[in-house]
Design a protein around this motif. Structure first.
Motif: not given
Length: 298
Positions: A36-44
Motif C-alpha cells: 500500500x505504501x509503495x503504491x501511494x508513493x508511486x501514484x503520488x
C-alpha cells in the motif's frame, strides 16, 4: 492565540470517506502495508476521485466563501502515515478544498483525537473508529463507499432517521422487543414526553445554529425521514419544538421505502441506524450508518 473550535461547525472525515480509495484499500487488505505504501508513493501525483463524503464537505466549505466568514472547519483524520499522505494533500489542492488541518495516525485509531478538535460530526469507513466515537459521545457515521457523482446546486441537504439517530433508542427497543402495536401505543400515550437525545442530536443542534446564520441565502436544508407513521410522529414534532429546532422537511413513511424519497430530496448525506435502510439509500445518495451505543443493542 489558540483557535477555539467551538466557534465552528467541525467535521472530521477520514481520507477514505472524502476520496475514493477503495482500490488502494484492497491493496492494503490483500497485499499488506508495504505494498500500500509503495503504491501511494508511486501514484503520488495522480489525483484521487471524490468519495462518498466529498459533496457534503465541498458544499459545507462553500458556506465560508459565500458568507465571507469562517463558519465551517473540516479536518482530515486519516490512518495514513505522513509519507503516504502526500497524494491526499495533492488532491485537496486540486479540488481547492480549504482544509488546513490533518491528523495522520499511521494505522492507529483516530477517534481519540476527536474531542481535541471539538468535532461535531465524524465520518469514516472504519467501523472501529466510528464505534469508538459513538461510545465517547461524538456524533459519527459509518459512511458507505459508493461512486456517487458530486452535486452542487447551491444548497446543502442533510437527512436523518429519527429513532437511535436523532433520538434515543428507547422507543425502537419497544418496537424490536414488543412489536409495532406496542411501539405505536407507547408513542401516542407519551406524545407529550420529550424523547431523549440520540447520537446525532448534537450535530443537529449545531446545524440549526449554522442554518440561522445562512437563512437569508437558504444554503442549508434538513429533513427527517422516518418509518414512523403520522400518529407516532406527533411525539417527534413536539420534541423538536421543545428543543427549539426547526426541521425543514419531515417524512412519516409508515414503513415505506426511504430510498426514492431521499433521492428526490437530493440529500448530500443521510443517516440511519439500520442497514436495511442505510444500504439501499447509499445507492442513490451518500449515506452513513449510525451504530448504537454499547449496550443499547444487546
Amino acid at each position: 492565540m489558540s483557535v477555539s473550535f467551538s466557534d465552528y461547525l467541525v467535521i472530521g472525515i477520514s481520507s477514505r470517506a472524502l476520496f475514493n480509495l477503495e482500490e488502494e484499500n484492497k491493496i492494503f487488505e490483500t497485499e499488506g502495508l508495504d505494498a500500500y505504501r509503495q503504491y501511494q508513493i508511486e501514484h503520488e501525483q495522480e489525483i484521487l476521485k471524490p468519495g462518498s463524503g466529498f459533496s457534503l464537505v465541498k458544499n459545507l466549505l462553500s458556506i465560508n466563501q459565500t458568507l465571507n466568514h469562517k463558519y465551517v472547519e473540516v479536518i482530515v483524520m486519516s490512518r495514513n502515515s505522513a509519507e503516504t499522505s502526500l497524494r491526499i494533500m495533492n488532491s485537496l489542492d486540486h479540488y481547492q478544498l480549504d482544509i488546513g488541518r490533518m491528523v495522520m495516525s499511521s494505522g492507529q485509531d483516530v477517534s481519540k483525537y476527536l474531542k481535541v478538535f471539538d468535532v461535531d460530526l465524524f465520518l469514516s469507513c472504519n467501523e472501529e473508529d466510528v464505534n469508538h466515537a459513538i461510545q465517547n459521545g461524538i456524533p459519527a457515521g459509518l459512511i458507505y463507499a459508493q461512486d456517487i457523482e458530486y452535486q452542487n446546486d447551491g444548497q446543502i441537504r442533510i437527512a436523518f432517521d429519527a429513532d437511535a439517530v436523532l433520538f434515543g433508542y428507547e422507543s425502537e427497543h419497544i418496537y424490536k422487543t414488543k412489536g409495532l402495536q406496542a411501539f405505536c401505543e407507547n408513542e401516542i400515550n407519551n406524545q407529550d414526553e420529550e424523547l431523549t437525545k440520540g447520537p446525532l442530536a448534537r450535530f443537529l443542534f449545531r446545524l440549526a445554529s449554522l442554518q440561522k446564520v445562512c437563512k437569508e441565502k437558504n444554503l442549508l436544508r434538513t429533513a427527517i425521514v422516518t418509518a414512523r407513521d403520522r400518529n407516532a410522529g406527533i411525539r417527534v414534532i413536539k420534541t423538536l419544538r421543545k428543543w427549539g429546532i426547526v426541521v425543514d422537511e419531515v417524512f412519516f413513511l409508515q414503513g415505506a421505502n426511504k430510498k426514492e424519497v431521499l433521492k428526490c430530496f437530493g440529500a448530500n448525506i443521510f443517516f440511519d441506524d439500520q442497514e436495511i435502510y442505510a444500504a439501499p439509500a447509499s445507492e442513490v445518495v451518500p449515506s452513513a450508518r449510525v451504530p448504537y451505543k454499547k449496550g443499547e443493542n444487546e
